[in-house]
Design an enzyme around this catalytic site. Sequence first.
Site, PDB file in Angstrom:
ATOM      1  N   TRP A 366       2.559   3.184   5.140  1.00 56.84           N
ATOM      2  CA  TRP A 366       3.433   2.204   5.784  1.00 56.84           C
ATOM      3  C   TRP A 366       4.836   2.233   5.180  1.00 56.84           C
ATOM      4  CZ3 TRP A 366       3.905  -3.591   4.515  1.00 56.84           C
ATOM      5  CH2 TRP A 366       3.945  -3.782   3.129  1.00 56.84           C
ATOM      6  N   ASP A 367       5.031   3.046   4.136  1.00 62.90           N
ATOM      7  CA  ASP A 367       6.325   3.125   3.467  1.00 62.90           C
ATOM      8  C   ASP A 367       7.465   3.399   4.435  1.00 62.90           C
ATOM      9  OD1 ASP A 367       4.112   3.675   1.653  1.00 62.90           O
ATOM     10  OD2 ASP A 367       5.641   3.982   0.111  1.00 62.90           O
ATOM     11  N   GLU A 505      -2.811  -4.993  -2.232  1.00 64.85           N
ATOM     12  CA  GLU A 505      -3.696  -3.874  -2.592  1.00 64.85           C
ATOM     13  C   GLU A 505      -4.663  -4.194  -3.728  1.00 64.85           C
ATOM     14  OE1 GLU A 505      -1.594  -0.237  -3.313  1.00 64.85           O
ATOM     15  OE2 GLU A 505      -0.875  -0.067  -1.265  1.00 64.85           O
ATOM     16  N   LYS A 626      -0.293  -6.973  -7.028  1.00 65.96           N
ATOM     17  CA  LYS A 626       0.338  -5.709  -7.416  1.00 65.96           C
ATOM     18  C   LYS A 626       1.799  -5.694  -6.985  1.00 65.96           C
ATOM     19  CE  LYS A 626       0.125  -0.725  -6.525  1.00 65.96           C
ATOM     20  NZ  LYS A 626      -0.595   0.360  -5.810  1.00 65.96           N
ATOM     21  N   GLN A 627       2.047  -6.200  -5.786  1.00 69.82           N
ATOM     22  CA  GLN A 627       3.388  -6.165  -5.202  1.00 69.82           C
ATOM     23  C   GLN A 627       3.494  -7.301  -4.188  1.00 69.82           C
ATOM     24  OE1 GLN A 627       3.711  -2.434  -3.042  1.00 69.82           O
ATOM     25  NE2 GLN A 627       1.592  -2.583  -2.401  1.00 69.82           N
TER      26      GLN A 627
END
Length: 823
Positions: A366-367, A505, A626-627
Amino acid sequence: MVAARPVDAWTVVFDGFDPRDEGRREALCTTGNGYFATRGAAPECTADGIHYPGTYAAGVFNRLDDEIEGRIVTNESMVNLPNWLPTRIAVDDGDRVGEWIDPLGPAADLTEHRVTLDLRRGLLSRQIRFGDREGRRFTVRQRRFVHMGLRQLAGLQTVVTAENWSGRLRMRSEVDGTVTNAGVARYREMAGRHLAVDECREVDDETVLLAARTIRSGILVAVAARTRTDLAAERSLVDERDRAGHEMRVDLVEGSSATLEKIVAIATSRDVAISHPAVSATDRLSDAGDFDELLASHEMAWAQLWRRFDVEPAPGGGPMVDETLRTLRLGLFHLLQTVSPHNLDLDAGIPARGLHGEAYRGHVFWDELFVFPVLTLRMPVLARALLHYRVRRLDAARRSARAAGFRGAMFPWQSGSDGREESQTVHLNPMSGRWLPDHSHLQRHVGLAIAYDIWTYYQATADLEFLAEHGAETMLEVARFFADLTSHDSRLDRYRIRGVVGPDEYSTRYPGADEPGIDDNAYTNVMAVWLFRRVREVLDTLPSTRRVELVERLGLTPTELLHWAKLTRRMYVPFLPSGVIEQFHDHHRLAELDWSDYRRRYGDLQRLDRILEAEGRSVDDVQVCKQADVLMLFYLMSADELRELLGGLGYALPPAAIPMTIDHYLARTAHGSTLSALVHSWVLARANREAALEHFERALSSDLADIQGGTTAEGVHLAAMAGSIDLLQRCFAGLETREDALWFNPHWPERFGALEFAVQYRGLSLQVRVSGREVRVSAAPGPGSPITVGCGSDLRVLGPSDSVVFLAGATLRTTFVPQGGRP
C-alpha cells in the site's frame, strides 16, 4: 558509518570506506531509470558479506520453493539479474600473471576512497588511491550511469593511472551470470538461484553477450557488453562458466593512464516491440554512441525530469538549508530511478523498497498511497500507467475474494507479478531464531488505498476516460468486497468488519483467540464508508452509456446500492468514553506497556514485536502501535471531511477530540516503520509545529541516516522518500485536490524560507511559490482550460498565463497578476 559529506544541494559525497556501512552506501548510490537499476557497488567486488552488487528490472519476478518446518513455502522474488559491473585490474610481471587487485581488501594500502553522487546529472563517480603489495601506487577514477533516456543502456568508464610504476596493466570486463538473490540476511537460508544461463558468447571483438532465463517464470534476460580501451591492447576472451567478457593488456609508463569504457544493453522478454532479448540487446548496443555521447543525452533526460519534479528555494525567498534540500532531492532522485516515463509500457507497480535491493522481495504494498500524490501532480501520465498495474490485476483480486468466500475484489497485501497474494504464512524473528505465523495478509485495507489512489488521480486530472473504462470498475468491486465483509450486529444495530489487521500491523489477534484478526479497525471501517460514499459519486460522474454497461456487467442491483448507502449511516466505529477514536474494538482492554522500562532495557524499540516475542510475550497483548493507524484518517482526510463522514454515521468528532486522539496514539507508538514519522509529522503540523518538524526531519533522513539500523542496505524506503515531498506540498503548503478545485491552506515553516515547485493540474502547468501563510500560483502560457483555485472560502478561476496570490489566515487577500505583472 561513512558520512555523506555536504558539497552543495545537488551532490552527495561519501568519503572513506567502512565495511560495516557499505550496504547503505550501495543502496543510496543506486543508479537507475525505472526500467532497471543497479546498486552502487564497487565494480571490482563480488557478493561477499560486505559488498552486494545487484541489478533489478521492473516486473521481473520468479518463484522458488523451500521447506520450512515440514511445509513447502513458495516465495516470489524480484530477480537479481546478471551483474554487468565487473571490472578488475592486475599488473603482469613479465611472464608471471598478476593477481587481481582488490583496492578495498586487506592487502591494499588504501589512502583515498571518495564516491560522489551527482543528483542533477544522474552520475555516480568514484576516486580511489591505493598501493599494492609490491609498492606500486594507483589512482582509479570511475564514472557510471544508467541511461535515463535510452532505457536499455548503461555505461561505466574506468581510468587507471600508474603513479610510480611502469609495466603491463591487465584489465578484465565481464558480465557475471552466477549471481543469486542473497541481499537480505534473513532470506539467505532460503533458495536464491533464480537464473539459468543459456548462452555466453562473443558477438565481435569488442562485444560479448550473456543470455539467461528465470528458471520458473521463464523470463528471458540478455545482457550485451561492449568494452573499449583508449590504448592499443592485446585482447582475449574470458573462458569461465556463466561469465562473458574480455581481458585487455596495455603497457603503461609511470604517470600515464589507460581508459576502459564499458557500455551495456539489457533486454528482457517482457519488453515491447522486440523479437528476442538477445537480438534487442546486441542491436541496441551496436547503435550506441561512446560514453561521453551517451552521458550528454542522459543528462538532458534528467534535466527534463528535474524541470517537472524539482523543489527549489524561491528567488529572494531566503535559502532552504542545503542539507534539507539535498535530502529532498535525493528522495526524488531515487523515486524517479524506480518509476519513470519508461514505466508507461512496463506493467510494473511501485516496489516498496525501490529497485535498490531485495527487501520485501521487490513486492508492491500500500506504500504507493504515499507515492501517487507526487507523481499525479507532476507527471499524471506516469501515475495513470502505474494505476494500470492494479487495474490489470482486478481479475486476480476477484479470484482471491471468491476463494475467501466473498464477492468483489480482494487485493493482496503483497503483490508481485500476477496479483495473487504473495504474503508469507511464516516469518523469521532474527532475535529469537524462531519462525512465527504471519497474518499480514489480513490487511484488507490495501484495497481501500487503491480505490483512494484512483479517485484522487481523477480529482487531479479529470481523466474521465480512465475513470470510466478502468477506475470505476475497480472501485465498485472493492466496495462490493467490503460490503460483503460486513456483518450486522443486532445488539448495536451497526455493521461491523471482523477478522482484519489494520495499518498498525502489530495487533493481529486478540489475546487467547484461536483465530487471527481483530474486529472493527477504525481506519478500515471509516475508509470503507468513505468508499461507499465515493462510488455513488463515481456512478453519477460516468457517462450514462458507460454507467449502464457497468451496472449490467457487474450485476449491480438497486438493493445492493441501497445497502451500500445504508452502510454510510450504520457502520460501527469504536470510540473511547473520552471521545478518542479507538483503534479497534476492545483495544482499550489490552494491557499497557511500561515504556520507560523497555526504553531503559533496550533503547531502540522500533522492532518491539521482535523484542517481546524473544521474551516469550506477544505484541498482541499490549496497547502498542508499530506505526500510525487511527491517525492515518487525519492523513487522508481533512478534519472537516472526517467530521462530516462520522456525523453521517451518527458519531460526533468535536475539535477537542482530534488532539486527544493524536496524543493518545503518540504515547503508544514505537515508530517501527519509516512511514510512522511521516504521518505523525502531518497530523501535528497544525497544532505542534516543532514536533511536526522533528518527525518530518526523521522521515526525510530515514535512509540517509539509516534510522532503522541496517535496513537501508536492503533497499531504500520509497514511500518515506516520496512522502516527505508530499508532506511539503500537501501538508505544509496545504495543497488539496477536491470538489473540482485546487485548494491551498499554507502553514509553511519559516525556517525553510520560500520554496517553489511545479505541479500539473487538469492540463495546466503551474508554478507554486509558498512562504509562511502566503502562496502564489502561476499558470504557464499556452493552451489549456481555466481551473478553479481556492484558499479558505475564496474560490477563483485561473487561466493560462495568469497568477493568483493568496494570504491565508484571519484576513484573506487574493490578488490576480497577469503573466509578467506585479501583485
